[in-house]
Design a protein around this motif. Structure first.
Motif, PDB file in Angstrom:
ATOM      1  N   GLU A 124       0.961  -1.035   0.182  1.00  0.00           N
ATOM      2  CA  GLU A 124       0.024  -0.160  -0.022  1.00  0.00           C
ATOM      3  C   GLU A 124       0.991   1.284  -0.057  1.00  0.00           C
ATOM      4  O   GLU A 124       0.611   2.107  -0.774  1.00  0.00           O
ATOM      5  N   ALA A 125       2.115   1.165   0.902  1.00  0.00           N
ATOM      6  CA  ALA A 125       2.725   2.483   0.926  1.00  0.00           C
ATOM      7  C   ALA A 125       3.554   2.490  -0.313  1.00  0.00           C
ATOM      8  O   ALA A 125       3.654   3.964  -0.706  1.00  0.00           O
ATOM      9  N   VAL A 126       4.123   1.497  -1.124  1.00  0.00           N
ATOM     10  CA  VAL A 126       4.628   1.919  -2.366  1.00  0.00           C
ATOM     11  C   VAL A 126       3.729   2.504  -3.394  1.00  0.00           C
ATOM     12  O   VAL A 126       3.972   2.923  -4.231  1.00  0.00           O
ATOM     13  N   PHE A 127       2.606   1.796  -3.611  1.00  0.00           N
ATOM     14  CA  PHE A 127       1.479   2.160  -4.333  1.00  0.00           C
ATOM     15  C   PHE A 127       1.090   3.628  -4.183  1.00  0.00           C
ATOM     16  O   PHE A 127       0.796   4.462  -5.169  1.00  0.00           O
ATOM     17  N   LEU A 128       0.799   4.116  -2.877  1.00  0.00           N
ATOM     18  CA  LEU A 128       0.461   5.324  -2.824  1.00  0.00           C
ATOM     19  C   LEU A 128       1.426   6.570  -2.676  1.00  0.00           C
ATOM     20  O   LEU A 128       1.164   7.845  -2.933  1.00  0.00           O
ATOM     21  N   LYS A 133       2.307  -4.197 -11.879  1.00  0.00           N
ATOM     22  CA  LYS A 133       2.931  -4.610 -12.958  1.00  0.00           C
ATOM     23  C   LYS A 133       4.241  -4.107 -13.549  1.00  0.00           C
ATOM     24  O   LYS A 133       5.035  -4.794 -14.157  1.00  0.00           O
ATOM     25  N   ASP A 134       4.591  -2.993 -12.963  1.00  0.00           N
ATOM     26  CA  ASP A 134       5.745  -2.347 -13.323  1.00  0.00           C
ATOM     27  C   ASP A 134       6.832  -3.182 -12.659  1.00  0.00           C
ATOM     28  O   ASP A 134       6.747  -3.700 -11.347  1.00  0.00           O
ATOM     29  N   PHE A 135       7.969  -3.621 -13.391  1.00  0.00           N
ATOM     30  CA  PHE A 135       9.152  -4.410 -12.873  1.00  0.00           C
ATOM     31  C   PHE A 135       9.807  -4.000 -11.870  1.00  0.00           C
ATOM     32  O   PHE A 135      10.420  -4.613 -10.886  1.00  0.00           O
ATOM     33  N   ARG A 136       9.714  -2.500 -11.479  1.00  0.00           N
ATOM     34  CA  ARG A 136      10.302  -1.752 -10.413  1.00  0.00           C
ATOM     35  C   ARG A 136       9.481  -1.881  -9.119  1.00  0.00           C
ATOM     36  O   ARG A 136      10.003  -1.583  -8.099  1.00  0.00           O
ATOM     37  N   PHE A 137       8.189  -2.222  -9.282  1.00  0.00           N
ATOM     38  CA  PHE A 137       7.268  -2.146  -8.177  1.00  0.00           C
ATOM     39  C   PHE A 137       7.522  -3.088  -6.969  1.00  0.00           C
ATOM     40  O   PHE A 137       7.928  -2.735  -5.843  1.00  0.00           O
ATOM     41  N   PHE A 138       7.551  -4.472  -7.180  1.00  0.00           N
ATOM     42  CA  PHE A 138       8.028  -5.392  -6.182  1.00  0.00           C
ATOM     43  C   PHE A 138       9.335  -5.256  -5.477  1.00  0.00           C
ATOM     44  O   PHE A 138       9.437  -5.587  -4.381  1.00  0.00           O
ATOM     45  N   PRO A 139      10.234  -4.988  -6.369  1.00  0.00           N
ATOM     46  CA  PRO A 139      11.542  -4.688  -5.619  1.00  0.00           C
ATOM     47  C   PRO A 139      11.563  -3.580  -4.613  1.00  0.00           C
ATOM     48  O   PRO A 139      11.917  -3.642  -3.633  1.00  0.00           O
ATOM     49  N   ALA A 140      10.860  -2.538  -5.071  1.00  0.00           N
ATOM     50  CA  ALA A 140      10.595  -1.406  -4.245  1.00  0.00           C
ATOM     51  C   ALA A 140       9.842  -1.834  -2.728  1.00  0.00           C
ATOM     52  O   ALA A 140      10.320  -1.515  -1.806  1.00  0.00           O
ATOM     53  N   VAL A 141       8.856  -2.882  -2.965  1.00  0.00           N
ATOM     54  CA  VAL A 141       7.884  -3.295  -1.950  1.00  0.00           C
ATOM     55  C   VAL A 141       8.961  -4.154  -1.057  1.00  0.00           C
ATOM     56  O   VAL A 141       9.169  -4.028   0.177  1.00  0.00           O
ATOM     57  N   THR A 142       9.701  -5.001  -1.606  1.00  0.00           N
ATOM     58  CA  THR A 142      10.870  -5.844  -0.713  1.00  0.00           C
ATOM     59  C   THR A 142      11.780  -4.946   0.025  1.00  0.00           C
ATOM     60  O   THR A 142      12.310  -5.145   1.099  1.00  0.00           O
TER      61      THR A 142
END
Lengths: 267, 277
Positions: free
Chosen positions: B206-210, B237-246
């Motif tokens: 949620e934090a990374v999305f917002l 779906k952005d390939f950088r999204f989940f690395p940012a979450v991690t």
């Protein structure tokens, strides 16, 4: 048809259901007097009571003929004056003591001590202070109705969720706005209960106040009928009090629902 | 966007050395500080997420910002002037359903509005259609779903255009699908009405999305500030999204380990202390 949408027959049954118990009672009463299981001087027949009631309400030949309207007017004005006084004191004090520890702390011991005194015990005192009549009755009604109104308003105010009060304050409601736009609606289910209990008790204490030699009123009528040894008239008085009590409860709930969205829109 | 308000415009919201005395724990009689010397600065139009383990004082912080509670020391300033007590310049969306059940949806949104009745109704209607609930004005809160209730909660605060919008895990009790729809809705309202938002969550996704930037709260203080530099509109779906979450999750684990989550965390550690290893 599934169970959630009432069919016509179901709805008709529900409309009649409240009258089932009174109807059965009437039937039993009629049967008992008809069979002679109870002597007429202890239990007059429904027909006899109906005749006595007709004379009492509409007038004609006989004791207490046509007294109903002035009696009812006297009783209603006593009930409503007392009930109004109880509301005027009980609602604000109850709401305040539900929210402010200071008020609650100062009142609760005294209120609960006075509450423990049966209303009948106050009668001699009230007679000495106010004499026989309107004032004594109103005093007894007001004291008796105060407690359920006060205690329920208190419970309602105490149970008002802080979330709602916070929301109201956040949206700019001032102190008065919070009380009238948030606290009172939030406490409304309890307030309604308190008012209905208070009104019911008002009728009980009305009769107590009127049993003491007041010239008019439904309680006085019952007392006069007892002096005359007329059980049919006593029963007429009792039934009329039941009808008026039920009607006034309906008027109270309808009035609250008309004027307060919070009483109307309970989920 | 990740400007922390130190330069340029004065910050819309700033907090200086905020301390919330003690949280008395009735069970063991111990007391633990909830917030200690916390500072924060949020500039106009920013969306800041406060992320932390449960019990770290996130909700306490928001309550103080909203004025529902007072800190024992420190200041909350909105556009430079100190604030005490709640007011329509700082509005909150709660996690729980906080609508008034005796008011219709429209009346709930109009509650804080001022002016003639007709204008209030029109304004409420306008904000209800902004959150996708036009035509629901006459419904009562118990007649609509949990997601719709939170939409109404958004409408009633956006309608007041507060200086700062405070959000306390507002979508925490919604299902995943509704939640994502609410994120999109919030971001579109935020962009359209250029609102300043402080958003509390315990969910790194949620934090990374917002967020423009994420502040990690642990042990009563902000331990780290992590800007989220993904372009908007963001996509999972952005390939950088989940690395940012991690990355955020790792940082969160690290600060929780170092500083403890909060009252609850600390008690656990104390209990473990006595266990021989």
């Amino acid at each position: 048809m599934d169970g959630s949408t009432p069919t016509n027959g179901r709805r008709r049954l529900f409309a009649w259901l409240p009258w089932l118990l009174p109807g059965l009672g009437l039937l039993a009463w009629w049967a008992v007097t008809r069979q002679g299981w109870a002597p007429p001087y202890l239990l007059p027949s429904p027909g006899q009571v109906a005749r006595a009631g007709k004379v009492y309400v509409l007038g004609g030949q006989g004791a207490m003929a046509g007294r109903f309207l002035p009696d009812a007017a006297a009783s209603l004005s006593r009930v409503f004056t007392g009930f109004f006084l109880a509301c005027a004191l009980g609602l604000p004090l109850g709401l305040l003591s539900g929210r402010l520890a200071l008020v609650n702390r100062s009142l609760s011991t005294t209120v609960n001590a006075v509450r423990a005194v049966p209303g009948i015990a106050l009668l001699p005192l009230a007679l000495a202070w106010f004499g026989i009549g309107m004032k004594t009755t109103v005093f007894l009604v007001a004291v008796a109705a105060f407690f359920p109104i006060y205690l329920n308003a208190q419970a309602g105010a105490r149970g008002a969720p802080g979330l709602w009060l916070d929301s109201g304050a956040m949206m700019g409601a001032g102190r008065a706005g919070l009380v009238f736009r948030v606290l009172v609606p939030a406490a409304m289910p309890h307030v309604v209960t308190g008012l209905r209990l208070g009104l019911g008790i008002s009728w009980a204490y009305l009769v107590l106040g009127e049993l003491t030699g007041v010239p008019d009123g439904l309680g006085a009528a019952i007392m006069d009928a007892r002096m005359l040894g007329r059980l049919d008239l006593i029963l007429v008085g009792i039934l009329l009090i039941a009808v008026l009590g039920r009607l006034s409860d309906r008027v109270l709930t309808l009035g609250l629902k008309t004027f307060f969205a919070s009483a109307r829109r309970l989920p | 966007m990740s400007d922390n308000g130190q330069t340029g415009d004065p910050p819309v919201l700033s907090v200086r050395d905020l301390t919330m005395g003690f949280c008395h724990n009735s069970q063991n009689g111990r007391a633990a500080p909830v917030l200690s010397g916390l500072s924060l600065s949020v500039s106009r139009g920013e969306l800041v997420c406060v992320l932390g383990p449960s019990g770290c004082g996130k909700t306490t912080l928001l309550k103080i910002l909203a004025g529902f509670a007072a800190g024992s020391a420190g200041q909350v300033l909105v556009e430079g002037s100190p604030k005490a007590g709640p007011g329509p310049d700082r509005c909150m969306v709660f996690q729980e359903d906080a609508l008034f059940p005796w008011l219709t949806v429209g009346e709930n949104v109009a509650f804080g509005l001022t002016g003639p009745r007709k204008e209030k109704r029109a304004e409420a209607e306008r904000f209800l259609s902004l959150v996708g609930l036009s035509g629901f004005s006459g419904c009562l809160p118990h007649e609509i779903s949990g997601g719709q209730k939170q939409r109404v909660a958004l409408a009633r605060v956006f309608a007041l255009s507060p200086r700062v919008l405070l959000m306390d895990e507002p979508f925490g009790s919604l299902d995943a699908l509704t939640r994502r729809a609410m994120w999109d809705l919030l971001l579109s309202l935020w962009a359209e009405l250029s609102q300043t938002i402080v958003f509390v969550t315990h969910d790194p996704v949620e934090a990374v999305f917002l967020a423009d930037r994420v502040l990690l709260l642990a042990g009563g203080r902000f331990r780290r500030e992590i800007p989220v530099n993904l372009p908007r509109p963001r996509s999972r779906k952005d390939f950088r999204f989940f690395p940012a979450v991690t990355g955020l999750e790792e940082a969160l684990e690290e600060v929780s380990r170092e500083h403890g989550g909060g009252v609850g965390e600390k008690r656990k550690i104390r209990a473990d202390d006595g266990v021989p290893s």
